[in-house]
Structures are given as C-alpha cells and as structure tokens.
Write a protein that holds these residues in place. Structure first.
Motif: not given
Length: 195
Positions: A96-100, A120-131
């Motif tokens: 979820e990218p939104l802080k609140k 994970v407070k990020k956009r999914v595009e910014e996450m490291d690859a994982e399975h």
C-alpha cells in the motif's frame, strides 16, 4: 437491511479461525476511529464495512491453502488484511503506497499481534522481485494491468485472485486458464495453471 456478518459467514460454512470474529470486531473499531480523521475508505457505516469484509473473506470458501500471498493495493485492508485474519497459516504481504493507509495496516498488525502480516509502504512496481503462491487485488485496475504489475512476483505455479465486477468477462483472455466465481455483488477471477 443490516448484514449480520457472523451469521452470514457461518451459514456459508466458511472455515475461519476461532479468533476471527474477535479480531474483526477490533479491526472495525479501529477502522471507524481512523476513518474519521484519515478518510481511509469510502465504507463509513457498519453495514458497508460488513459487506466489504464478507466480500474479502468469501474466497476462503474456494481457495486451497497457500504458503504466502501478495495483496496489491490493500487500501484499508480489503482484501489483504481480512484474508490475513482468516488465513493465519499464510504469510500475507500487504502493498500500500499511501502513508496513512500503510500506517493503519501497521497499527492493526501490531494491535492484533499478527505474525503472518508484512506491510510494504510502496507501489508494487518499486518492490524487489519475490515469489508468491497467491496474488490478490481488489478494485486497483483492470486485469491486463494487474498481470503486468504482478509479473515479478509469480511463476507458472502461482494463482491470481482478482476481485472484479461484471466487466470481468470483457477483461479475460479466453486462452488463459481461468475460472470466474460469481456471487450477487462480486465476480472473483482466478487465473493460473493449477485451477
């Protein structure tokens, strides 16, 4: 008419952990408090929240067990946090990218002592690859875009579960192995080789 969440879920024979309804009650209390200040979700009243929870947890009735789950764009917890409460043996990653909203999810994790949740407070595009064995998403974007967003997190054995409306039929490539489970208000799109 107000939905009796517990009675409805019990009537559906959905297998849930003993502490599920206790945790859901705490989750709802916190959601209403936080929502007044932070506007986390459009679900403002008990009945709407109950419908959202039911909607989120219904797939437990047809999902097989998964070791881990990635929920893209969890928002205030639908469906990822609700699935985490329903599936204590599944490691659930909430993106979820939104802080609140991420802060709220982190607070729920701590308050309810959820060892199976990672926020994970990020956009999914910014996450490291994982399975992940299961990838879920509700109301984020269309199926084609979700397939693109999830490509670094799945392989041919992964299952995708997208919470969709009636337009799901227009979004599905008929060549892809898929199943659509229809209920009154929701269409659940399952994609993957192992259906």
């Amino acid at each position: 008419m107000t939905m009796d969440l517990k009675a409805t879920l019990i009537a559906q024979n959905i297998k849930l952990p003993e502490n599920f309804f206790h945790n859901i009650q705490k989750y709802k209390e916190h959601l209403f408090k936080w929502n007044k200040v932070h506007n986390l979700t459009g679900a403002k009243d008990e009945n709407t929240v109950n419908e959202f929870i039911y909607d989120a947890v219904f797939p437990v009735s047809f999902l097989k067990p998964y070791k881990n789950l990635l929920d893209i764009g969890t928002g205030a917890g639908f469906p990822g946090m609700i699935l985490a409460l329903a599936l204590p043996d599944t490691q659930v990653t909430l993106v979820e990218p939104l802080k609140k909203r991420a802060s709220f999810l982190q607070f729920i994790k701590a308050d309810l002592g959820l060892n199976n949740v990672r926020v994970v407070k990020k956009r999914v595009e910014e996450m490291d690859a994982e399975h992940f064995e299961l990838i879920t998403s509700r109301a984020v974007t269309d199926t084609k875009m979700l397939l693109q967003l999830s490509k670094n997190f799945r392989d041919s054995r992964s299952t995708l579960l997208f919470y969709k409306g009636e337009r799901v039929f227009e979004e599905v490539d008929q060549n892809m192995p898929h199943k659509i489970i229809q209920t009154n208000n929701r269409h659940y799109l399952l994609l993957g080789e192992n259906l």
